[in-house]
Scaffold this motif. Structure first.
Motif, PDB file in Angstrom:
ATOM      1  N   ARG A   1       0.818  -1.216   0.000  1.00 32.02           N
ATOM      2  CA  ARG A   1       0.000   0.000   0.000  1.00 32.02           C
ATOM      3  C   ARG A   1       0.855   1.270   0.000  1.00 32.02           C
ATOM      4  NH1 ARG A   1      -5.369  -1.291   0.825  1.00 32.02           N
ATOM      5  NH2 ARG A   1      -5.714  -3.427   1.533  1.00 32.02           N
ATOM      6  N   THR A   2       2.041   1.194   0.578  1.00 26.77           N
ATOM      7  CA  THR A   2       2.916   2.381   0.570  1.00 26.77           C
ATOM      8  C   THR A   2       3.345   2.731  -0.864  1.00 26.77           C
ATOM      9  OG1 THR A   2       4.798   0.920   1.056  1.00 26.77           O
ATOM     10  CG2 THR A   2       3.802   2.104   2.910  1.00 26.77           C
ATOM     11  N   CYS A   3       3.509   1.713  -1.708  1.00 24.97           N
ATOM     12  CA  CYS A   3       3.876   1.959  -3.101  1.00 24.97           C
ATOM     13  C   CYS A   3       2.711   2.585  -3.862  1.00 24.97           C
ATOM     14  CB  CYS A   3       4.301   0.662  -3.772  1.00 24.97           C
ATOM     15  SG  CYS A   3       5.807  -0.061  -3.077  1.00 24.97           S
ATOM     16  N   ILE A   4       1.498   2.141  -3.553  1.00 24.77           N
ATOM     17  CA  ILE A   4       0.311   2.738  -4.165  1.00 24.77           C
ATOM     18  C   ILE A   4       0.206   4.199  -3.733  1.00 24.77           C
ATOM     19  CG2 ILE A   4      -2.203   2.686  -4.277  1.00 24.77           C
ATOM     20  CD1 ILE A   4      -0.963   0.384  -5.762  1.00 24.77           C
ATOM     21  N   ALA A   5       0.440   4.451  -2.442  1.00 23.09           N
ATOM     22  CA  ALA A   5       0.397   5.828  -1.939  1.00 23.09           C
ATOM     23  C   ALA A   5       1.451   6.692  -2.621  1.00 23.09           C
ATOM     24  CB  ALA A   5       0.599   5.841  -0.422  1.00 23.09           C
ATOM     25  N   GLN A   6       2.639   6.129  -2.844  1.00 19.40           N
ATOM     26  CA  GLN A   6       3.696   6.876  -3.536  1.00 19.40           C
ATOM     27  C   GLN A   6       3.282   7.221  -4.955  1.00 19.40           C
ATOM     28  OE1 GLN A   6       7.090   7.787  -2.199  1.00 19.40           O
ATOM     29  NE2 GLN A   6       6.483   9.168  -3.837  1.00 19.40           N
ATOM     30  N   LEU A   7       2.648   6.283  -5.638  1.00 27.99           N
ATOM     31  CA  LEU A   7       2.165   6.518  -6.999  1.00 27.99           C
ATOM     32  C   LEU A   7       1.154   7.657  -7.027  1.00 27.99           C
ATOM     33  CD1 LEU A   7       2.001   5.604 -10.002  1.00 27.99           C
ATOM     34  CD2 LEU A   7       0.189   4.012  -9.286  1.00 27.99           C
TER      35      LEU A   7
END
Length: 206
Positions: free
Chosen positions: A156-162
């Protein structure tokens, strides 16, 4: 402080007014850029910003990809607040309040409300998230392939970064350095953040 040449050097090799102004401006900007990026790296509230892209006198992508439209400006303002930690979630209220507040999300009542919960987990916001994020996912997969999406965006942190600053993912070579593509992600994520914000506000006011 700014690593400019001493007056004794200037006395012997007097620069033109224009060249000196340019040299001084560059030295001052470089000094404060280094300080800005160093300080930014120590601030957890802005951990999703692409720190190497922060520069003195240059607007962030949130702003320089913005058309001259008051509605778009309003959306960009909300996203900028989320990116810089000035959009207040319940977890922040709890941390900085003198009274005993609950960090639980006030609209779903299921878990602590922080930036990850707001962007990727809150079930009250799921309809908007599914609709907007599916478009972002589709155009990203068209650029990097399904395999790369599955391997890089399973957390989810990668989705948030995107959503918050895709420039960081381009810097890490997860996304291509394609200006049109990155600007498309920026516009879609700006709309997503704003729609999530409106839904959150309306749910709080029920």
């Amino acid at each position: 402080m700014y690593n400019l040449p001493p007056w004794t050097y200037l006395k012997d090799q007097l620069p033109t007014k224009l060249s000196w102004k340019c040299k001084a401006r560059e030295a001052i900007n470089n000094y404060w850029k280094v300080n800005l990026q160093r300080d930014a790296n120590s601030k957890t509230k802005i951990k999703f910003l692409c720190i190497p892209n922060l520069d003195i006198g240059k607007p962030h992508t949130i702003w320089n990809s913005l058309p001259p439209n008051i509605g778009k400006l309003r959306k960009a303002t909300i996203k900028a607040k989320i990116c810089t930690g000035t959009y207040i979630f319940q977890s922040q209220k709890t941390r900085f309040s003198n009274i005993n507040l609950d960090a639980t999300c006030p609209i779903c009542q299921l878990e602590e409300e922080d930036i990850i919960h707001f962007l990727t987990r809150c079930p009250v916001l799921e309809g908007i998230r599914r609709e907007s994020l599916s478009v972002i996912k589709r155009i990203t997969i068209s650029k990097i392939g399904l395999g790369n999406w599955n391997s890089n965006f399973h957390e989810r942190t990668c989705i948030a970064q995107l959503i918050l600053d895709c420039q960081q993912l381009a810097l890490n070579n997860i996304l291509p350095h394609d200006g049109l593509f990155l600007n498309s992600i920026e516009e879609l994520s700006r709309n997503l953040c704003y729609r999530l914000h409106l839904k959150r506000v309306s749910s709080l006011n029920v």
